[in-house]
Scaffold this active site. Structure first.
Site, PDB file in Angstrom:
ATOM      1  NE  ARG A 174      -3.548   2.664   0.606  1.00 15.82           N
ATOM      2  CZ  ARG A 174      -4.560   2.939   1.415  1.00 15.82           C
ATOM      3  NH1 ARG A 174      -5.032   2.027   2.226  1.00 15.82           N
ATOM      4  NH2 ARG A 174      -5.109   4.131   1.412  1.00 15.82           N
TER       5      ARG A 174
ATOM      6  NE  ARG B 197      -7.085   2.371  -1.412  1.00 14.93           N
ATOM      7  CZ  ARG B 197      -7.767   3.413  -1.017  1.00 14.93           C
ATOM      8  NH1 ARG B 197      -8.537   3.318   0.023  1.00 14.93           N
ATOM      9  NH2 ARG B 197      -7.718   4.560  -1.624  1.00 14.93           N
TER      10      ARG B 197
ATOM     11  CG  ASP C  70      -8.576   1.175   2.799  1.00 12.77           C
ATOM     12  OD1 ASP C  70      -7.751   1.795   3.505  1.00 12.77           O
ATOM     13  OD2 ASP C  70      -9.711   1.626   2.554  1.00 12.77           O
TER      14      ASP C  70
ATOM     15  CG  ASP D  11     -10.348   2.697   6.343  1.00  9.92           C
ATOM     16  OD1 ASP D  11      -9.191   3.153   6.324  1.00  9.92           O
ATOM     17  OD2 ASP D  11     -11.126   2.764   5.380  1.00  9.92           O
TER      18      ASP D  11
END
Length: 161
Positions: A91, A101, A104, A106
């Site tokens: 990334r 990507r 990810d 989060d």
């Protein structure tokens, strides 16, 4: 918190690029869960994976999911840990926002309620609008409450459908 000093985090996972040596976005997410465990996170539960349309300029469909992880790190430190895992999967955090990507990760919610710093806001500012976050999250943490609205993840997911 689960134990003294331990924090729980609801994280959203996403990938829309193959990674050489690992494979499809689904395989990337499965490998990311293993990498989080290797980083010292306790993996409490992982959702099933779902396909979703991209947000922004990327044309590739995503594979998304959610996990509840636990560890001793405060939110700022947890963010660094998650970003280290993302970097390990190739990334790069430069260039166009919302581009394709490999990985990810989060932070959506955490056991300490709301948290705001320059580079991190918990709850995630956009999670209430994203079915690819709320669907998997409701599967594994339906009763977790949004500290801002007071609604459960299940209630937030139902509002989107």
């Amino acid at each position: 918190m689960t134990e003294a000093g331990r924090h729980r985090y609801l994280i959203a996972l996403g990938s829309n690029r193959r990674l050489p040596g690992i494979g499809s976005p689904r395989a990337v997410l499965e490998a990311a869960i293993a990498a989080l465990a290797e980083e010292g996170w306790h993996i409490e539960v992982v959702s099933g994976w779902m396909a979703s349309a991209p947000v922004g300029p990327s044309l590739r469909r995503y594979t998304n999911g959610a996990a509840v992880i636990a560890g001793d790190l405060e939110p700022a430190e947890a963010l660094v840990s998650l970003q280290d895992v993302e970097r390990g999967f190739g990334r790069e955090r430069r260039g166009q926002r919302w581009r394709s990507r490999t990985l990810d990760l989060d932070i959506v919610l955490w056991s300490g309620g709301a948290w705001h710093a320059r580079d991190l806001s918990i709850p995630h500012p956009l999670f209430r609008e994203r079915d690819f976050v709320l669907g998997p999250a409701a599967e594994i943490a339906p009763d977790w409450r949004d500290p801002v609205t007071g609604h459960t993840v299940r209630q937030l997911a139902a509002r989107l459908s």
